[in-house]
Design an enzyme around this catalytic site. Sequence first.
Site, short mmCIF file in Angstrom:
data_model
loop_
_atom_site.label_atom_id
_atom_site.label_comp_id
_atom_site.label_asym_id
_atom_site.label_seq_id
_atom_site.Cartn_x
_atom_site.Cartn_y
_atom_site.Cartn_z
N LYS A 80 28.82 -12.29 0.78
CA LYS A 80 29.73 -11.13 0.83
C LYS A 80 30.68 -11.20 2.02
CE LYS A 80 26.56 -7.86 3.12
NZ LYS A 80 27.28 -7.55 4.36
N ASP A 81 30.34 -12.02 3.03
CA ASP A 81 31.21 -12.17 4.20
C ASP A 81 32.28 -13.23 4.02
OD1 ASP A 81 29.68 -10.29 5.59
OD2 ASP A 81 28.36 -11.81 6.46
N ARG A 126 33.71 0.21 2.60
CA ARG A 126 33.20 0.44 1.23
C ARG A 126 32.07 1.47 1.25
NH1 ARG A 126 28.63 -1.16 -0.95
NH2 ARG A 126 28.22 -2.51 0.84
N ARG A 127 31.12 1.29 2.16
CA ARG A 127 30.01 2.24 2.26
C ARG A 127 30.49 3.60 2.71
NH1 ARG A 127 26.41 -2.38 5.18
NH2 ARG A 127 25.47 -3.29 3.30
N ARG A 144 28.37 -1.38 14.45
CA ARG A 144 28.57 -2.83 14.43
C ARG A 144 27.38 -3.56 15.03
NH1 ARG A 144 33.18 -5.16 15.06
NH2 ARG A 144 31.88 -6.98 14.75
N ARG A 150 21.97 -3.08 15.06
CA ARG A 150 22.32 -1.83 14.36
C ARG A 150 21.10 -0.91 14.24
NH1 ARG A 150 24.35 -3.45 9.00
NH2 ARG A 150 23.86 -5.60 9.51
N CYS A 235 37.42 -8.49 2.80
CA CYS A 235 36.11 -7.83 2.87
C CYS A 235 36.21 -6.46 3.55
CB CYS A 235 35.10 -8.72 3.58
SG CYS A 235 35.61 -9.20 5.24
#
Length: 305
Positions: A80-81, A126-127, A144, A150, A235
């Site tokens: 996804k990155d 997105r989240r 981050r 996190r 992304c």
Amino acid sequence: MSKVIRIGTRDSELALWQAKTVQKALESTGHQTELVPVKSTGDLNLDQPLYEMGITGIFTKTLDVAMINGDVDIAVHSMKDVPTALPKGIVEAAIMKRANSKDLLIHKGVEFLENEEGTIATGSLRRKAQWLHKYPNHKVVDLRGNVNTRMQKLNDNNWNGAIFAAAGLERIEIKPENFIDLNWMIPAPAQGAMLIVAMEEDEYCRRALSVLNHKESELCVHVEREFLKTLEGGCTAPIGALAKILNNHVHFHGALFSLDGKKKMEVERSLPVAEIEDMGKECAQEILKNGGKELMANIKSVLNN
């Protein structure tokens, strides 16, 4: 000819877990390997939200350079990155079997979900957009760092919760008991999948990696990434996409959100596996035609200013 395959990886616990998984798989097929950890720009700059840094592939760029310079032979990424267009000379060599693709909420009690007020942390647009779509009165703050950082920040702050990818927490076995699966949240394209890249001219590594490729995962993530690429979202754009194979059909659900979560444009489609060649592209074009083009232009202008 045989050689020691040098595996490039970020040096976070999760990235090293992924690289060691690939290392184990390669060594089980008789290859010699060596891990080469490198720090990425995304790991070094934890003070600025990703979308403000304006770099496509911020977590992959350092490894791309190391490969092109010949310092490593292959690199392992959370797919996804990875930008939808790989640098010249670098190719997808294998996609490992996909893990859990869901997002989940780590919380300090769920009572706030019934309230007007609540504070959630995430570094993902997105989240954030999907959370605000469902809970418009909540506050979303930036978060981050690697998974462990996190998690620590969540403990140190008075937020109600933070959103994580389930796969990351499960892989390094730090998923706590106080979580909720966010079944309503559409994941990032290719979330839960691991990609191994190699140099196009390196036949030895490409052949070695080809046996690790998981065909079903490859089909699904390619539909999702084609959707992302056609929408022209890096992304950083609020784009979710998920493809699943059931009964020899690919079921796809994709969506584009406004940054504040107020607008949601989605598409769902199901096609036989044999007919999915342009599925992601066509689903994205449907959204673009129905107002998505203007929404994407607006998102870009806000992020670029």
